[in-house]
Design an enzyme around this catalytic site. Sequence first.
Site, PDB file in Angstrom:
ATOM      1  N   ARG A  15       0.827  -1.217   0.000  1.00 25.55           N
ATOM      2  CA  ARG A  15       0.000   0.000   0.000  1.00 25.55           C
ATOM      3  C   ARG A  15       0.864   1.271   0.000  1.00 25.55           C
ATOM      4  NH1 ARG A  15      -3.967  -0.442   4.850  1.00 25.55           N
ATOM      5  NH2 ARG A  15      -2.218  -1.594   5.743  1.00 25.55           N
ATOM      6  N   LYS A  17      -0.965   4.584  -0.660  1.00 27.11           N
ATOM      7  CA  LYS A  17      -1.682   5.102   0.499  1.00 27.11           C
ATOM      8  C   LYS A  17      -0.731   5.890   1.405  1.00 27.11           C
ATOM      9  CE  LYS A  17      -4.157   3.277   4.553  1.00 27.11           C
ATOM     10  NZ  LYS A  17      -5.512   3.807   4.320  1.00 27.11           N
ATOM     11  N   LYS A  25     -20.115   3.231  -7.166  1.00 25.03           N
ATOM     12  CA  LYS A  25     -19.427   1.994  -7.506  1.00 25.03           C
ATOM     13  C   LYS A  25     -19.184   1.836  -8.994  1.00 25.03           C
ATOM     14  CE  LYS A  25     -20.591  -0.865  -3.676  1.00 25.03           C
ATOM     15  NZ  LYS A  25     -19.405  -1.696  -3.528  1.00 25.03           N
ATOM     16  N   ASN A  50     -16.246  -3.439  -6.143  1.00 28.75           N
ATOM     17  CA  ASN A  50     -16.220  -2.700  -4.892  1.00 28.75           C
ATOM     18  C   ASN A  50     -15.345  -1.447  -5.003  1.00 28.75           C
ATOM     19  OD1 ASN A  50     -17.050  -2.387  -2.284  1.00 28.75           O
ATOM     20  ND2 ASN A  50     -16.505  -4.479  -1.721  1.00 28.75           N
ATOM     21  N   GLU A  60     -20.229  -3.175  19.621  1.00 33.64           N
ATOM     22  CA  GLU A  60     -19.306  -3.799  18.656  1.00 33.64           C
ATOM     23  C   GLU A  60     -17.835  -3.457  18.873  1.00 33.64           C
ATOM     24  OE1 GLU A  60     -20.744  -3.535  14.560  1.00 33.64           O
ATOM     25  OE2 GLU A  60     -22.821  -3.497  15.244  1.00 33.64           O
ATOM     26  N   ARG A  97      -8.143   4.439   0.311  1.00 34.38           N
ATOM     27  CA  ARG A  97      -8.835   3.439   1.122  1.00 34.38           C
ATOM     28  C   ARG A  97      -8.833   2.069   0.456  1.00 34.38           C
ATOM     29  NH1 ARG A  97     -12.313   5.645   5.227  1.00 34.38           N
ATOM     30  NH2 ARG A  97     -13.515   3.740   5.356  1.00 34.38           N
ATOM     31  N   ASP A 113     -27.565  -7.564   9.844  1.00 31.77           N
ATOM     32  CA  ASP A 113     -27.263  -6.515   8.869  1.00 31.77           C
ATOM     33  C   ASP A 113     -27.119  -7.083   7.473  1.00 31.77           C
ATOM     34  OD1 ASP A 113     -27.107  -4.404  10.730  1.00 31.77           O
ATOM     35  OD2 ASP A 113     -25.064  -4.958  11.277  1.00 31.77           O
ATOM     36  N   HIS A 130     -30.766  -4.256   8.765  1.00 30.47           N
ATOM     37  CA  HIS A 130     -30.326  -2.896   8.470  1.00 30.47           C
ATOM     38  C   HIS A 130     -29.690  -2.857   7.090  1.00 30.47           C
ATOM     39  CE1 HIS A 130     -28.252   0.881   8.548  1.00 30.47           C
ATOM     40  NE2 HIS A 130     -27.111   0.264   8.348  1.00 30.47           N
ATOM     41  N   HIS A 180     -22.370  10.180   8.420  1.00 33.70           N
ATOM     42  CA  HIS A 180     -21.188  10.370   7.568  1.00 33.70           C
ATOM     43  C   HIS A 180     -20.529  11.726   7.786  1.00 33.70           C
ATOM     44  CE1 HIS A 180     -23.829   7.421   5.542  1.00 33.70           C
ATOM     45  NE2 HIS A 180     -22.699   6.781   5.411  1.00 33.70           N
TER      46      HIS A 180
END
EC number: 2.1.1.14
Length: 760
Positions: free
Chosen positions: A16, A19, A118, A123, A490, A521, A605, A647, A700
């Site tokens: 990476r 990044k 997308k 993805n 979580e 990302r 979910d 969800h 967000h």
Amino acid sequence: MTIVHNLGFPRIGASRELKFALEPYWKGETSRADLLKSGAALRRRHWQLQAGLDLAPVGDFSFYDHVLDMSFTVGNLPERVQDFHGDPLDNYFRVARGRSAQEHHACCGGVAAGEMTKWFDTNYHYIVPEFTNATTFRLDASRLLEQVAEARQQGVNAKPVIVGPVTYLALGKAKDGSNKLDLLDGLLAVYAQLLDTLAAHGVEWVQVDEPLLVTELDADWQYAFNYAYHQLKVCRVKLLVATYFGQLEENKYLAANLPVAGLHVDAVAGPDDVRPLINVLPPHKVLSLGVINGRNIWKTDLTAVLDWLEPLAQQLGNRLWIAPSCSLLHVPVDLNSEQALDAEIRSWLAFAVQKLDELQVLAKALREGRAAVAAELADNLAALAARRASPRVHNPAVRQAVAQLHADMGRRNSPYAQRAAEQAALLQLPLYPTTTIGSFPQTAEIRHARSAFKAGTLDAAGYQAAMREEIARSVREQEALGLDVLVHGEAERNDMVEYFGEQLEGYAFSQFGWVQSYGSRCVKPPILFGDISRPRAMTVEWTRYAQSLTGKPMKGMLTGPVTILNWSFVRDDQPRSVSCRQLALAIRQEVLDLEQAGVRVIQIDEAALREGLPLRKAQWQHYLDWAVEAFRIAANGVQDRTQIHTHMCYSEFNDIIASIAAMDADVITIETSRSDMELLDAFDHFKYPNEIGPGVYDIHTPNIPSREHIVQLMKKAAERIPVARLWVNPDCGLKTRQWHEVVPALANMVAAARELRLAA
Ligand code: GLN
Ligand code: ZN
């Protein structure tokens, strides 16, 4: 001689590197020169790794996104950044990432980021080009010319790669609702200029990506393809129109007859599509066959490909090219980085570098005969045979259990209305009940504890204690806020798929298997390699602990089978639907264990259900049928009194509302806050029968929604959905937020619910 080429290489770097070059640059810690140097070093290394190719892609490298690169190449900048006078690279990142108004009030005043969406059914997310009826185009070929020159210097036979004009236009958004096709002429003029410029710099072939050709096209867009390539026909380069991610089907004739020098098709997605295509392909054209899967991480069955390919090579002669099915952007870089991965599983895999090796073996076999690569083919066969025979892949008990699943197991005992009454009596919730989607902030303490545990400096007991402390904290906060249905937060989950994958048999994890999601990302999809089973309960202890801290209902929190599937690298030796059923059975067992442990509300979910939709609408229903069936098997084995939530974090339900209703969850929470509740129309028109929690807090952004705003949104919701079936909750999980943002926002949410109850 068969030409061997590649459509694109992963740009993020095996470790990476991109990044780690971008992020300090964005923080102002490194210079522009540093960043440019890192980019050049990555390109150099990636061309070295592709050294065996006859033609290597150039221009596939990007500092953020190749669609945004194209916007800059054709001079289509969003209006809000057009009068920027600084560094163009800086302006590029302004569009890619936006600039906050607070931090930039003294200089540029901030700017909104381009919208992201997308890239077909992958993805990967691209920055959506923006159009209005006033959009004009102007060529900036500098990026491509520099990279072509750079490649040449390194002895690379450069094939520039660009997004084709029709796909580019189709992917963009007309901000003023105008007809994008009105812009085609202006856009084509710039493409023609670009192609002639490349020709003037000695370029012979240009790869023009038009994956739009594997989708259903209406007459206007079919016409646009013909029109566009007839306009570009006079350019002095040879064009290879590249399609991928699916079959051409009814667009075969259109694609075959575009006036270009060559066509690339995805022979992995559509091997049966190839012969009929050859029958209509004009005899002077190159046909590039994508024979190595660019979307997954398995070794190719080289012998099977050769059996299929050799007769075609005979027929096509010099006109045959071979390549991966699509750009290798969608797979990790190099399997050799994976020293910790189980050796047996590693022997079944191929990442980008290994896929190019496979391609060379095929090419050599075609050129010199199979005997020239006998050893490689034998190794390949042995690896595939070992995988096929491995007891780690095949678990007869799982097969048997899955074979015994029947539709009844996905049906609740009673219809919703009856269940709802029983649940209401048990849970004693007020009108407009409040809840959250599951996660609370992943704090620095949580991250430290997790990395110490992974590094071995914190033992299991210490880690458990640290997580319990975090769970206790979120329960305390929720009680103080006055929420009605609580969650454990979580804390113990690094990722909503990885957490389950790590505990299921049949999953493997890479160390460096990163794939770019957007910008800097990346995601590291788990590798689903074998039949799935659940050796032990995965969430029961944490949930039981959390429930012990409160008298309020504690929601058990699971990821659904379809989402686990869609966010993994999946098996290529059985249909996705079969893997999904196995996952469904494992999650069902967990659901029943939670119920057994006294958990009264369980959320499953399905954040990624919608994104699994096939590219062609004609295939949607088949997917939705097995996906919904999997959810039903996972969720619906419970007693009437147990309340099932699901969800989904998106807001487009129009096309799939019937399938969503068929899932029959008692409560669905969805993302709505930014769409002003209009999307509830889909639920309203369908007469969606169960309960809904439309998100009222956009998680967000750091913005804290006011009580008034939430009340107003819920009133709009109540115009569409009966009040008795409404819940009040955020859009999605809160793990990326900070506690100091979450607490006041949820306080406003609870206050809004109280106000609504008084008024009801
Ligand atoms: N339960 C998950 C969370 O709250 C859901 C995340 C998601 O939908 N993407 O984080
Ligand atoms: Zn979500």
